[in-house]
Enzyme design. Structure first.
Site, mmCIF file in Angstrom:
data_model
loop_
_atom_site.group_PDB
_atom_site.id
_atom_site.type_symbol
_atom_site.label_atom_id
_atom_site.label_comp_id
_atom_site.label_asym_id
_atom_site.label_seq_id
_atom_site.Cartn_x
_atom_site.Cartn_y
_atom_site.Cartn_z
ATOM 1 N N TRP A 1 19.791 17.295 -2.376
ATOM 2 C CA TRP A 1 19.868 15.839 -3.434
ATOM 3 C C TRP A 1 18.779 14.843 -3.589
ATOM 4 O O TRP A 1 17.967 14.677 -2.238
ATOM 5 C CB TRP A 1 21.135 14.890 -3.206
ATOM 6 C CG TRP A 1 21.361 13.964 -3.622
ATOM 7 C CD1 TRP A 1 20.992 12.623 -3.241
ATOM 8 C CD2 TRP A 1 21.839 13.366 -5.426
ATOM 9 N NE1 TRP A 1 21.113 11.566 -4.154
ATOM 10 C CE2 TRP A 1 21.450 12.184 -5.472
ATOM 11 C CE3 TRP A 1 22.327 14.272 -6.126
ATOM 12 C CZ2 TRP A 1 21.905 11.422 -6.487
ATOM 13 C CZ3 TRP A 1 22.778 13.773 -7.186
ATOM 14 C CH2 TRP A 1 22.537 12.268 -7.420
ATOM 15 N N ASP B 1 16.290 7.525 -6.006
ATOM 16 C CA ASP B 1 15.556 6.682 -6.183
ATOM 17 C C ASP B 1 14.031 7.083 -5.401
ATOM 18 O O ASP B 1 14.108 7.458 -4.482
ATOM 19 C CB ASP B 1 15.735 5.364 -5.452
ATOM 20 C CG ASP B 1 16.998 4.730 -5.882
ATOM 21 O OD1 ASP B 1 17.770 5.648 -6.815
ATOM 22 O OD2 ASP B 1 17.433 3.769 -5.639
ATOM 23 N N GLN C 1 15.167 8.651 -1.687
ATOM 24 C CA GLN C 1 16.607 8.809 -1.474
ATOM 25 C C GLN C 1 16.989 10.242 -1.271
ATOM 26 O O GLN C 1 16.595 10.924 -2.227
ATOM 27 C CB GLN C 1 17.461 8.000 -2.506
ATOM 28 C CG GLN C 1 17.289 6.480 -2.275
ATOM 29 C CD GLN C 1 17.923 5.888 -0.976
ATOM 30 O OE1 GLN C 1 19.278 5.743 -0.924
ATOM 31 N NE2 GLN C 1 17.236 5.777 0.075
ATOM 32 N N TRP D 1 25.245 13.151 -3.999
ATOM 33 C CA TRP D 1 24.701 11.934 -3.244
ATOM 34 C C TRP D 1 25.886 12.029 -2.037
ATOM 35 O O TRP D 1 26.432 12.526 -1.924
ATOM 36 C CB TRP D 1 25.268 10.743 -4.244
ATOM 37 C CG TRP D 1 24.635 9.650 -3.638
ATOM 38 C CD1 TRP D 1 23.249 9.032 -3.870
ATOM 39 C CD2 TRP D 1 25.385 8.704 -2.906
ATOM 40 N NE1 TRP D 1 23.071 7.783 -3.019
ATOM 41 C CE2 TRP D 1 24.532 7.523 -2.221
ATOM 42 C CE3 TRP D 1 26.541 8.498 -2.095
ATOM 43 C CZ2 TRP D 1 24.653 6.650 -1.477
ATOM 44 C CZ3 TRP D 1 26.876 7.573 -1.426
ATOM 45 C CH2 TRP D 1 26.041 6.546 -1.126
ATOM 46 N N PHE E 1 19.064 3.034 2.899
ATOM 47 C CA PHE E 1 19.375 2.916 1.175
ATOM 48 C C PHE E 1 17.794 2.772 0.944
ATOM 49 O O PHE E 1 16.800 2.792 1.705
ATOM 50 C CB PHE E 1 20.236 1.842 0.707
ATOM 51 C CG PHE E 1 21.522 2.385 0.310
ATOM 52 C CD1 PHE E 1 21.863 3.781 0.818
ATOM 53 C CD2 PHE E 1 22.254 1.694 -0.587
ATOM 54 C CE1 PHE E 1 23.284 3.905 0.581
ATOM 55 C CE2 PHE E 1 23.667 2.072 -0.818
ATOM 56 C CZ PHE E 1 24.016 3.199 -0.380
ATOM 57 N N SER E 2 17.337 2.427 -0.527
ATOM 58 C CA SER E 2 16.173 2.280 -0.902
ATOM 59 C C SER E 2 15.280 1.039 -0.217
ATOM 60 O O SER E 2 15.891 0.027 0.007
ATOM 61 C CB SER E 2 16.426 2.140 -2.488
ATOM 62 O OG SER E 2 16.460 3.311 -2.945
ATOM 63 N N ARG F 1 20.349 -5.205 -1.692
ATOM 64 C CA ARG F 1 19.600 -4.147 -1.194
ATOM 65 C C ARG F 1 18.257 -3.909 -1.951
ATOM 66 O O ARG F 1 17.780 -4.639 -2.862
ATOM 67 C CB ARG F 1 20.402 -3.030 -1.570
ATOM 68 C CG ARG F 1 21.003 -2.613 -2.957
ATOM 69 C CD ARG F 1 21.785 -1.536 -3.015
ATOM 70 N NE ARG F 1 22.428 -1.172 -4.082
ATOM 71 C CZ ARG F 1 23.574 -1.727 -4.676
ATOM 72 N NH1 ARG F 1 24.271 -2.379 -3.602
ATOM 73 N NH2 ARG F 1 24.202 -1.390 -5.774
ATOM 74 N N ASP F 2 17.409 -2.871 -1.472
ATOM 75 C CA ASP F 2 16.261 -2.373 -2.044
ATOM 76 C C ASP F 2 15.089 -3.268 -1.927
ATOM 77 O O ASP F 2 14.314 -3.692 -3.016
ATOM 78 C CB ASP F 2 16.374 -1.957 -3.683
ATOM 79 C CG ASP F 2 18.034 -1.118 -3.713
ATOM 80 O OD1 ASP F 2 17.946 -0.385 -2.631
ATOM 81 O OD2 ASP F 2 18.342 -1.094 -4.863
ATOM 82 N N GLU G 1 19.694 -3.672 -8.904
ATOM 83 C CA GLU G 1 19.467 -2.880 -8.020
ATOM 84 C C GLU G 1 17.709 -2.566 -8.143
ATOM 85 O O GLU G 1 17.137 -2.941 -9.218
ATOM 86 C CB GLU G 1 19.677 -1.500 -8.095
ATOM 87 C CG GLU G 1 21.351 -1.434 -8.222
ATOM 88 C CD GLU G 1 22.004 -0.083 -8.215
ATOM 89 O OE1 GLU G 1 22.673 0.229 -7.328
ATOM 90 O OE2 GLU G 1 21.868 0.839 -9.109
HETATM 91 C C1 FRU Z 1 19.761 2.711 -7.064
HETATM 92 C C2 FRU Z 1 20.543 2.626 -5.750
HETATM 93 C C3 FRU Z 1 19.928 1.468 -4.959
HETATM 94 C C4 FRU Z 1 20.495 2.121 -3.490
HETATM 95 C C5 FRU Z 1 20.171 3.605 -3.684
HETATM 96 C C6 FRU Z 1 21.413 4.393 -2.838
HETATM 97 O O1 FRU Z 1 20.064 4.089 -7.857
HETATM 98 O O2 FRU Z 1 22.051 2.608 -6.074
HETATM 99 O O3 FRU Z 1 20.365 0.281 -5.205
HETATM 100 O O4 FRU Z 1 19.728 1.643 -2.614
HETATM 101 O O5 FRU Z 1 20.765 4.135 -4.907
HETATM 102 O O6 FRU Z 1 21.000 5.865 -2.760
#
Ligand code: FRU
Length: 455
Positions: free
Chosen positions: A21, A24, A40, A48, A80-81, A148-149, A200
């Site tokens: 998988w 992002d 990711q 996922w 995560f991202s 996040r991110d 996001e």
């Molecule tokens: C966007 C997201 C981000 C998160 C990541 C998790 O696709 O949901 O906000 O960090 O994917 O895999």
């Protein structure tokens, strides 16, 4: 495993993970001629799961060398991202033996309760292995269910690092001198975003225009009212060194792409132009995509610019780094076999249709009128793997044209991914399709003419 389709759907020139998988793009940074792409990644299954950062490098953004996983989940959660910077001045103090640190900043997402905080890690061997900082998290959760991110960037206005992070229904901006101690300097979006949903993967960067520098803010979001349609909204305005102000007001949200499969995109750090990559599958059905032993792909790299249209400044996107490939283009005629599984078309004309069709009568239709572009994938191939994929929302994409006359369109088709760049990239549509056989025939209607090149 994700569903196994009837064919190998892996694109040839688009980035895909070696196996399992991906979603992002993460940690994108350009260092001395090398483009680093982290992403990711769930290394055990093609769906996922516990998120890691996969890693690949390229010198031309088309050929990728896959490298070992860079970041593994830890006691603070999944990885995560996030983003990465090249800390040339050693502001972080992580340098050792003259080796410049690459510092990654990412979200730790705790699986048990979803708590999200920002953490850092540094690499002293060119981004291959990372050491996590003992003082993590560097930004604690301020009481938000979604936080996040982080995207770090060098803030030339204040001579410090800044970062933008998605914070529920908006973005927060922070500043730091050392990448470890962060102070909040601003917020944007809670009022300005008309969609009012969870943000996001935010990003913010300057773009040169004829009126000087303007700033663009990107925010990925899924629209609950549109069946979870995941898209990137953008705002055009100013960054005063602490926060963002949108100056290009618009009655409707501005969307980066009118297709279905362009999400979580951001630009590379440390490069002179804004070069953008995004995840090329809509999260709504990405887990069911029939690609078998791998899942996910990235868009073609795109250079973003701002064009002053009669409606105001709008983002235009152009494929980046394809010049050598395009040089070998030749005219094609109506009904001529396409034969290749991956190809590009340069299209000129004012109205008509481009149809890509296979022996099973599956087809994609791209229609151009004086004021609209319409891309129809409703009969393009497999659909039954997901209820959503075949539904009305995800069948036909259309947008108003921002330019008049000759459509000047570039179309890239790579086994299972279509990208349309119309009106010099002012309107782009990106989407996955899963045809049971390669599209072999090109049909042109109206006054559209095309040149083809191999991908
Ligand atoms: C966007 C997201 C981000 C998160 C990541 C998790 O696709 O949901 O906000 O960090 O994917 O895999």
């Amino acid at each position: 495993m994700s569903t196994q389709g009837v064919r190998n759907f892996r694109p040839k020139v688009h980035f895909t993970p070696p196996a399992m998988w991906s979603n992002d793009p993460n940690g994108m940074v350009y260092i001395d001629g090398v483009w680093h792409l982290y992403y990711q990644h769930h290394p055990k299954e093609a769906v996922w799961g516990p998120m890691h950062w996969g890693h690949a490098v390229s010198r031309d953004l088309l050929h990728w060398e896959h490298l070992p996983i860079a970041l593994y989940p830890d006691e603070k959660g999944y990885i995560f991202s996030g983003s990465a910077v090249y800390d040339r001045e050693n502001t972080s103090g992580f340098a050792r033996d003259g080796e410049t640190p690459i510092v990654a900043i990412y979200t730790n997402h705790r699986a048990e309760d979803g708590r999200e905080q920002q953490s850092i890690a540094y690499s002293l061997n060119g981004g291959i292995q990372f050491e996590k900082y003992y003082g993590n998290p560097v930004i604690e959760n301020p009481g938000l269910s979604d936080f996040r991110d982080p995207k770090v960037f060098w803030n030339r206005k204040k001579n410090c690092w800044s970062l933008i992070v998605a914070a529920k229904n908006c973005a927060y901006i922070y500043a730091s001198d050392n990448l470890k101690d962060w102070k909040k300097t601003g917020e944007f979006g809670a009022v300005e975003d008309k969609v009012k949903t969870t943000w996001e993967c935010t990003d913010i960067f300057p773009v040169m225009t004829e009126e000087g520098e303007k700033w663009v803010l990107l925010a990925s979001m899924m629209e609950p009212e549109k069946g979870g349609w995941a898209r990137i909204q953008y705002f055009v305005g100013e960054f005063d060194g602490e926060t963002f102000h949108d100056t290009e007001k618009s009655d409707e949200p501005l969307w980066l792409d009118f297709g279905f499969d362009n999400y979580a995109g951001v630009i590379f750090n440390n490069y002179i132009k804004p070069i953008f990559l995004a995840w090329g599958v809509n999260p709504t059905y990405a887990n069911q995509a029939p690609t078998g032993s791998y899942a996910g792909l990235m868009t073609i790299p795109r250079e973003l610019s701002l064009v002053n249209t009669e409606y105001g400044y709008r983002i235009a996107a152009a494929p980046f780094g394809l010049d050598k490939i395009r040089a070998g283009s030749y005219p094609v005629f109506d009904g001529s076999p396409v034969l290749m599984e991956s190809f590009g078309l340069k299209v000129a004309g004012t109205h008509g249709k481009i149809i890509l069709k296979n022996q099973k009568n599956q087809k994609i239709t791209i229609s151009v009128t004086s004021d609209k572009i319409i891309v129809d994938r409703s009969r393009a191939g497999a659909q039954s793997f997901s209820e959503k994929f075949g539904s009305e929302i995800y069948s036909v994409a259309q947008t108003r044209r921002l330019a008049k006359g000759d459509v000047k369109m570039e179309i890239l088709f790579d086994v299972s991914y279509l990208e349309v760049f119309a009106d010099g990239g002012l309107e782009t549509a990106s989407m996955v399709v899963y045809p049971d056989a390669p599209y072999q025939t090109l049909i042109m209607e109206g006054d559209l003419r095309a040149e083809m090149f191999e991908l």
